[in-house]
Design a protein around this motif. Structure first.
Motif, PDB file in Angstrom:
ATOM      1  N   PRO A   1       1.226  -0.770  -0.222  1.00  0.00           N
ATOM      2  CA  PRO A   1       0.303   0.198   0.241  1.00  0.00           C
ATOM      3  C   PRO A   1       0.632   0.978   0.197  1.00  0.00           C
ATOM      4  N   HIS A   2       0.063   2.475  -0.468  1.00  0.00           N
ATOM      5  CA  HIS A   2       0.531   3.305  -0.456  1.00  0.00           C
ATOM      6  C   HIS A   2       1.044   4.070   0.607  1.00  0.00           C
ATOM      7  N   PRO A   3       1.673   5.080   1.499  1.00  0.00           N
ATOM      8  CA  PRO A   3       2.439   5.158   2.472  1.00  0.00           C
ATOM      9  C   PRO A   3       1.085   6.595   2.611  1.00  0.00           C
ATOM     10  N   ARG A   4       1.209   6.769   1.320  1.00  0.00           N
ATOM     11  CA  ARG A   4      -0.101   8.444   2.167  1.00  0.00           C
ATOM     12  C   ARG A   4      -1.878   7.495   1.859  1.00  0.00           C
ATOM     13  N   GLU A   5      -1.937   7.700   2.945  1.00  0.00           N
ATOM     14  CA  GLU A   5      -3.592   7.658   2.859  1.00  0.00           C
ATOM     15  C   GLU A   5      -5.256   7.558   2.043  1.00  0.00           C
ATOM     16  N   GLU A   6      -4.492   9.269   1.435  1.00  0.00           N
ATOM     17  CA  GLU A   6      -5.335   9.496   0.438  1.00  0.00           C
ATOM     18  C   GLU A   6      -5.269   8.346  -1.060  1.00  0.00           C
ATOM     19  N   ALA A   7      -4.172   7.532  -1.332  1.00  0.00           N
ATOM     20  CA  ALA A   7      -3.386   6.637  -2.197  1.00  0.00           C
ATOM     21  C   ALA A   7      -3.279   5.170  -1.937  1.00  0.00           C
TER      22      ALA A   7
END
Length: 572
Positions: free
Chosen positions: A275-281
């Protein structure tokens, strides 16, 4: 001061005030004028208490002129100084060079596209330095676009987004817009769907090894002739996360027999389980490759000129296939070589620096030994000194060497005039004071600015000096700002000799601090932490101020604590 001398001071001050204002395209500054004025006219120094007031009046008159008026007046008073300024401007333009085909565009639009996988090292400063300067030269536009669509191999560091923007600001530039590619994934999906409908892309489940063998032999992938409907369905399954990493990719159809195998049916999208570390992504699993993402973004934001490394020539060639499908005009491209930096023992690589920090070999990204912008900033290196040094490298396709001595020299030009002088004694040897010496020393705050006065350094019963400064027994030394002493009986005997002892008899001048009333200092350098003691007035230097430790070098004040202070060494 008589009228004749006053007129001379006014005329010389006006020349330097005009020069200062024109060079920096700002108002003339009294402090900036005083340095060259007094340096070039030592006969003025005996009137140091009167001259700042005269200079202030002159600066006021100069600042009342517009830019053209200042240039005209300097041309009357000192045409050679105006020629010097114009020559500097021409040199700046010549070193950087003109962007290609500028006249074909309404506005020059450029982008700085960092991968936010960690703080910037010094080499990263070249891009904002150059494109920010081009923006100013052409009255253009530039954005910072975070190319953060690889959440695994070059995993983004959440702190790096803001940190990089702070570095851009520190270098003296402000982007017109800021983008994060991970916010634009749906846009990339939409363009992939268009490409599939055109028949310009296909889904491929070959292993990397299988496709590599086919590609290198110029043979088509067995999935290449899928109909667009099948490709679209499988791509939607990719978007929905139905595949795992390595199961499926989307390839752009190019020329399977192209003479350069790297351009044959390149990957546009792949699956990543991490998973991407940015919550939005964090919910995305189907991610665009950089060449696809960057190519789409460059067109959509109207980039006219791209500057990239010579090692990325294939990126432009791959992206041209994409642009041909969409019938877009490809931007102008300038390729340049890599920057090599001397003076560091650590490779200029984000991953290498991070490894050193994790292993405890570096104290952090701003450790003086790290070749990072954070480190240079903490040491007190001005952003404009870095920019000026980077611009001198030009945009050659050859690899170029950046000497830190160049950065230091330019930084010295910026800070020397404002940096107060201070004494710092390292590994001090204590010596008693004998013979009725003055109770305090009074060295100047700055040798070129008498108007800034003197420092008051109490002597007490003993002083600290650096061991290597000790003379032979019965020889004399001059404690700067205090007087002449003879080294005898493990103490310093005041002799009362005047300054001729230095000028005519060659007595060495050394710095010192009182043995009792001093400030313990940790000086962080590229060679490690140096322990020392500073004069008592060092406590009054504000954090972030630049000082010059006499006979040692420039340093930035980092912190004052109850038990001492911390400073970071910049350079000699």
């Amino acid at each position: 001061m008589d009228d004749t001398l006053r007129e001379q001071v006014e005329e010389e001050a006006e020349k330097h005030a005009l020069f200062n204002a024109i060079k920096h395209e700002s108002e003339a500054n009294v402090g900036a004028v005083m340095g060259p004025l007094m340096g070039e006219n030592p006969e003025f120094r005996q009137h140091g208490d009167e001259i700042p007031g005269i200079v202030g009046q002159v600066c006021g008159r100069v600042n009342g002129l517009d830019h053209a008026g200042k240039r005209e007046r300097l041309g009357e008073l000192a045409p050679e100084m105006l020629e010097e300024l114009d020559a500097e401007d021409e040199e700046d333009d010549r070193v950087l060079g003109d962007l290609p085909n500028v006249e074909a565009y309404d506005q020059v639009r450029m982008r700085c596209a960092p991968n936010p996988n960690g703080p910037w090292h010094l080499g990263h400063a070249r891009m904002p330095a150059v494109i920010g300067t081009y923006k100013e030269l052409y009255d253009g536009w530039f954005c910072v676009r975070f190319d953060d669509t690889d959440p695994e191999t070059k995993r983004p560091d959440l702190d790096a987004y803001e940190g990089i923007l702070e570095d851009v600001e520190y270098l003296g530039f402000e982007p017109d817009e800021v983008f994060k590619a991970s916010d634009r994934v749906e846009t990339y999906y939409d363009h992939a769907r268009e490409l599939i409908e055109m028949g310009g892309a296909y889904t491929c489940s070959c292993s990397g090894e299988e496709f590599s063998e086919l590609k290198n032999s110029g043979k088509p992938c067995p999935h290449r002739d899928k109909d667009p409907e099948t490709t679209m369905a499988e791509f939607e399954d990719m978007v929905a996360g139905e595949y795992s990493s390595g199961d499926m990719v989307l390839r752009v159809k190019t020329d399977i027999e192209h003479k350069n195998p790297a351009l044959r049916d390149w990957v546009a999208f792949r699956m990543i389980d991490t998973p991407h570390p940015r919550e939005e992504a964090e919910d995305y699993r189907c991610w665009p490759m950089l060449d696809f993402q960057s190519g789409i973004d460059d067109h959509l934001v109207g980039i006219t000129h791209i500057i990239r490394g010579i090692d990325l020539q294939d990126s432009a060639k791959r992206q041209r296939f994409l642009y041909d499908y969409f019938d877009w005009e490809y931007p102008e491209v300038v390729h340049w070589g890599h920057v090599q930096v001397d003076a560091y023992d650590i490779k200029m690589s984000t991953s290498t620096i991070k490894q050193y920090i994790d292993e405890g070999k570096l104290d952090g990204w701003d450790d003086p030994r790290a070749p990072t912008i954070k480190s240079l900033r903490r040491r007190g290196i001005r952003g404009d000194a870095i920019v000026e040094s980077m611009l001198e490298l030009g945009t050659s396709t050859s690899d170029v060497d950046l000497a830190m001595s160049t950065v230091y020299s330019k930084n010295r030009d910026h800070i020397d005039d404002t940096a107060d002088r201070q004494f710092l004694v390292r590994e001090g040897t204590e010596l008693g004071i004998l013979g009725g010496a003055p109770e305090a020393g009074h060295p100047p705050v700055h040798p070129d600015h008498e108007d800034r006065g003197d420092r008051d350094i109490p002597v007490g019963s003993a002083v600290l000096v650096e061991p290597e400064d000790l003379p032979e027994r019965e020889e004399r030394i001059w404690l700067k700002g205090l007087g002449c002493f003879r080294y005898t009986r493990d103490a310093l005997q005041y002799t009362g000799d005047d300054i001729d002892a230095v000028r005519e008899e060659g007595v060495d001048v050394i710095h010192w601090v009182p043995a009792e009333d001093n400030v313990p200092v940790e000086l962080w350098t590229m060679d490690g932490v140096v322990e020392g003691h500073a004069e008592p007035g060092f406590r009054d230097q504000p954090v972030d101020a630049m000082v010059q430790f006499e006979r040692i070098g420039f340093a930035r004040v980092d912190a004052h604590e109850d038990d001492g202070s911390v400073a970071y060494f910049a350079h000699k």
